[in-house]
Scaffold this motif. Structure first.
Motif, PDB file in Angstrom:
ATOM      1  N   ALA A 114     -19.627  30.967   2.194  1.00 56.52           N
ATOM      2  CA  ALA A 114     -20.020  29.860   1.329  1.00 56.52           C
ATOM      3  C   ALA A 114     -19.468  28.564   1.881  1.00 56.52           C
ATOM      4  CB  ALA A 114     -19.518  30.087  -0.090  1.00 56.52           C
ATOM      5  N   ILE A 115     -19.977  27.485   1.320  1.00 55.43           N
ATOM      6  CA  ILE A 115     -19.540  26.146   1.695  1.00 55.43           C
ATOM      7  C   ILE A 115     -19.145  25.405   0.433  1.00 55.43           C
ATOM      8  CG2 ILE A 115     -21.900  25.224   1.627  1.00 55.43           C
ATOM      9  CD1 ILE A 115     -21.065  23.552   4.141  1.00 55.43           C
ATOM     10  N   GLY A 116     -18.087  24.630   0.530  1.00 62.07           N
ATOM     11  CA  GLY A 116     -17.635  23.823  -0.598  1.00 62.07           C
ATOM     12  C   GLY A 116     -17.469  22.384  -0.152  1.00 62.07           C
ATOM     13  N   CYS A 117     -17.848  21.455  -1.008  1.00 59.83           N
ATOM     14  CA  CYS A 117     -17.778  20.035  -0.687  1.00 59.83           C
ATOM     15  C   CYS A 117     -17.036  19.289  -1.785  1.00 59.83           C
ATOM     16  CB  CYS A 117     -19.178  19.448  -0.552  1.00 59.83           C
ATOM     17  SG  CYS A 117     -20.133  20.193   0.790  1.00 59.83           S
ATOM     18  N   GLY A 118     -16.244  18.311  -1.382  1.00 54.86           N
ATOM     19  CA  GLY A 118     -15.520  17.498  -2.350  1.00 54.86           C
ATOM     20  C   GLY A 118     -15.247  16.112  -1.797  1.00 54.86           C
ATOM     21  N   GLY A 119     -15.256  15.168  -2.687  1.00 59.86           N
ATOM     22  CA  GLY A 119     -14.981  13.788  -2.296  1.00 59.86           C
ATOM     23  C   GLY A 119     -15.937  12.809  -2.939  1.00 59.86           C
ATOM     24  N   GLY A 120     -17.102  13.281  -3.287  1.00 63.51           N
ATOM     25  CA  GLY A 120     -18.080  12.425  -3.951  1.00 63.51           C
ATOM     26  C   GLY A 120     -18.143  12.768  -5.423  1.00 63.51           C
ATOM     27  N   ALA A 121     -19.149  12.231  -6.094  1.00 63.39           N
ATOM     28  CA  ALA A 121     -19.414  12.630  -7.475  1.00 63.39           C
ATOM     29  C   ALA A 121     -19.939  14.068  -7.429  1.00 63.39           C
ATOM     30  CB  ALA A 121     -20.444  11.698  -8.106  1.00 63.39           C
ATOM     31  N   GLY A 122     -19.854  14.777  -8.532  1.00 65.53           N
ATOM     32  CA  GLY A 122     -20.254  16.181  -8.564  1.00 65.53           C
ATOM     33  C   GLY A 122     -21.627  16.442  -7.985  1.00 65.53           C
ATOM     34  N   GLU A 123     -22.597  15.642  -8.337  1.00 63.95           N
ATOM     35  CA  GLU A 123     -23.958  15.860  -7.839  1.00 63.95           C
ATOM     36  C   GLU A 123     -24.026  15.623  -6.335  1.00 63.95           C
ATOM     37  OE1 GLU A 123     -27.835  17.170  -8.011  1.00 63.95           O
ATOM     38  OE2 GLU A 123     -26.252  17.346  -9.504  1.00 63.95           O
ATOM     39  N   GLN A 124     -23.267  14.655  -5.817  1.00 63.32           N
ATOM     40  CA  GLN A 124     -23.221  14.426  -4.376  1.00 63.32           C
ATOM     41  C   GLN A 124     -22.610  15.632  -3.667  1.00 63.32           C
ATOM     42  OE1 GLN A 124     -20.987  10.769  -4.727  1.00 63.32           O
ATOM     43  NE2 GLN A 124     -22.723   9.600  -3.917  1.00 63.32           N
ATOM     44  N   ASP A 125     -21.528  16.152  -4.224  1.00 69.40           N
ATOM     45  CA  ASP A 125     -20.907  17.353  -3.663  1.00 69.40           C
ATOM     46  C   ASP A 125     -21.915  18.497  -3.618  1.00 69.40           C
ATOM     47  OD1 ASP A 125     -18.596  15.809  -3.679  1.00 69.40           O
ATOM     48  OD2 ASP A 125     -17.590  16.991  -5.238  1.00 69.40           O
ATOM     49  N   HIS A 126     -22.659  18.658  -4.692  1.00 66.90           N
ATOM     50  CA  HIS A 126     -23.655  19.729  -4.798  1.00 66.90           C
ATOM     51  C   HIS A 126     -24.743  19.571  -3.731  1.00 66.90           C
ATOM     52  CE1 HIS A 126     -26.267  22.728  -6.630  1.00 66.90           C
ATOM     53  NE2 HIS A 126     -27.214  21.821  -6.784  1.00 66.90           N
ATOM     54  N   LEU A 127     -25.274  18.365  -3.591  1.00 66.93           N
ATOM     55  CA  LEU A 127     -26.332  18.131  -2.607  1.00 66.93           C
ATOM     56  C   LEU A 127     -25.852  18.393  -1.185  1.00 66.93           C
ATOM     57  CD1 LEU A 127     -27.922  14.890  -4.115  1.00 66.93           C
ATOM     58  CD2 LEU A 127     -28.884  17.214  -4.133  1.00 66.93           C
ATOM     59  N   CYS A 128     -24.622  18.023  -0.897  1.00 61.55           N
ATOM     60  CA  CYS A 128     -24.061  18.267   0.433  1.00 61.55           C
ATOM     61  C   CYS A 128     -23.857  19.757   0.680  1.00 61.55           C
ATOM     62  CB  CYS A 128     -22.746  17.499   0.599  1.00 61.55           C
ATOM     63  SG  CYS A 128     -22.989  15.705   0.652  1.00 61.55           S
ATOM     64  N   ALA A 129     -23.397  20.472  -0.330  1.00 62.68           N
ATOM     65  CA  ALA A 129     -23.215  21.917  -0.187  1.00 62.68           C
ATOM     66  C   ALA A 129     -24.559  22.609   0.042  1.00 62.68           C
ATOM     67  CB  ALA A 129     -22.506  22.495  -1.419  1.00 62.68           C
ATOM     68  N   LEU A 130     -25.575  22.212  -0.699  1.00 64.95           N
ATOM     69  CA  LEU A 130     -26.897  22.798  -0.499  1.00 64.95           C
ATOM     70  C   LEU A 130     -27.412  22.528   0.904  1.00 64.95           C
ATOM     71  CD1 LEU A 130     -28.687  22.039  -3.906  1.00 64.95           C
ATOM     72  CD2 LEU A 130     -27.670  24.204  -3.134  1.00 64.95           C
ATOM     73  N   ALA A 131     -27.192  21.311   1.407  1.00 64.95           N
ATOM     74  CA  ALA A 131     -27.630  20.964   2.767  1.00 64.95           C
ATOM     75  C   ALA A 131     -26.910  21.831   3.794  1.00 64.95           C
ATOM     76  CB  ALA A 131     -27.394  19.483   3.041  1.00 64.95           C
ATOM     77  N   GLY A 132     -25.622  22.035   3.593  1.00 60.79           N
ATOM     78  CA  GLY A 132     -24.864  22.874   4.521  1.00 60.79           C
ATOM     79  C   GLY A 132     -25.336  24.311   4.510  1.00 60.79           C
ATOM     80  N   ALA A 133     -25.550  24.858   3.328  1.00 56.65           N
ATOM     81  CA  ALA A 133     -26.009  26.242   3.208  1.00 56.65           C
ATOM     82  C   ALA A 133     -27.413  26.405   3.803  1.00 56.65           C
ATOM     83  CB  ALA A 133     -25.989  26.687   1.758  1.00 56.65           C
ATOM     84  N   ALA A 134     -28.260  25.412   3.599  1.00 53.35           N
ATOM     85  CA  ALA A 134     -29.638  25.476   4.107  1.00 53.35           C
ATOM     86  C   ALA A 134     -29.679  25.431   5.635  1.00 53.35           C
ATOM     87  CB  ALA A 134     -30.463  24.344   3.514  1.00 53.35           C
ATOM     88  N   ALA A 135     -28.684  24.841   6.262  1.00 51.07           N
ATOM     89  CA  ALA A 135     -28.666  24.735   7.717  1.00 51.07           C
ATOM     90  C   ALA A 135     -28.480  26.084   8.397  1.00 51.07           C
ATOM     91  CB  ALA A 135     -27.559  23.779   8.162  1.00 51.07           C
TER      92      ALA A 135
END
Length: 134
Positions: free
Chosen positions: A112-133
């Protein structure tokens, strides 16, 4: 058996960091294997020093529950007893907060991938992008 490799983790982290740049937000990104063990953590430029802990907890939660942590955050509102007890059972290990996503290959979750540093929705979008790659 498919395993989370450093190369897969690097691909996912690069994609999540690229999405964070598009969103103009500093982001720390962590990749873990299917058990939640750390494979790679990259603190993005400008991300806070404390952002290395939360993405790992989000990634570990997504790997072990095999779902995006955004869904877990919603479940926590519906079933608070379990989710409130979880930190006492596995302290500091999982974080059911928006920003984690499972990584699948060959039809099964390999990490899995976890993202932190932005607002929750930004973290979510970045995690989805990472997983999709992957």
């Amino acid at each position: 058996m498919i395993e989370m490799t450093l190369e897969i983790a690097e691909r996912a982290v690069r994609a999540a960091q690229a999405r964070a740049r598009e969103l103009n937000t500093p982001m720390t990104v962590t990749a873990v294997d299917e058990s939640g063990r750390l494979v790679l953590c990259a603190r993005g430029n400008g991300a806070g020093f404390f952002t290395t802990g939360t993405p790992r907890g989000k990634a570990a939660a997504a790997a072990n529950f095999r779902r995006p942590t955004k869904e877990m955050a919603e479940l926590a509102r519906e079933h608070p007893a379990f989710w409130n007890a979880l930190p006492g059972i596995v302290p500091g290990e999982v974080l059911a907060s928006t920003g984690g996503a499972p990584i699948s290959a060959g039809g099964r979750v390999i990490g899995a991938i976890g993202c932190g540093g932005g607002a929750g929705e930004q973290d979510h979008l970045c995690a989805l992008a990472g997983a999709a790659a992957v």
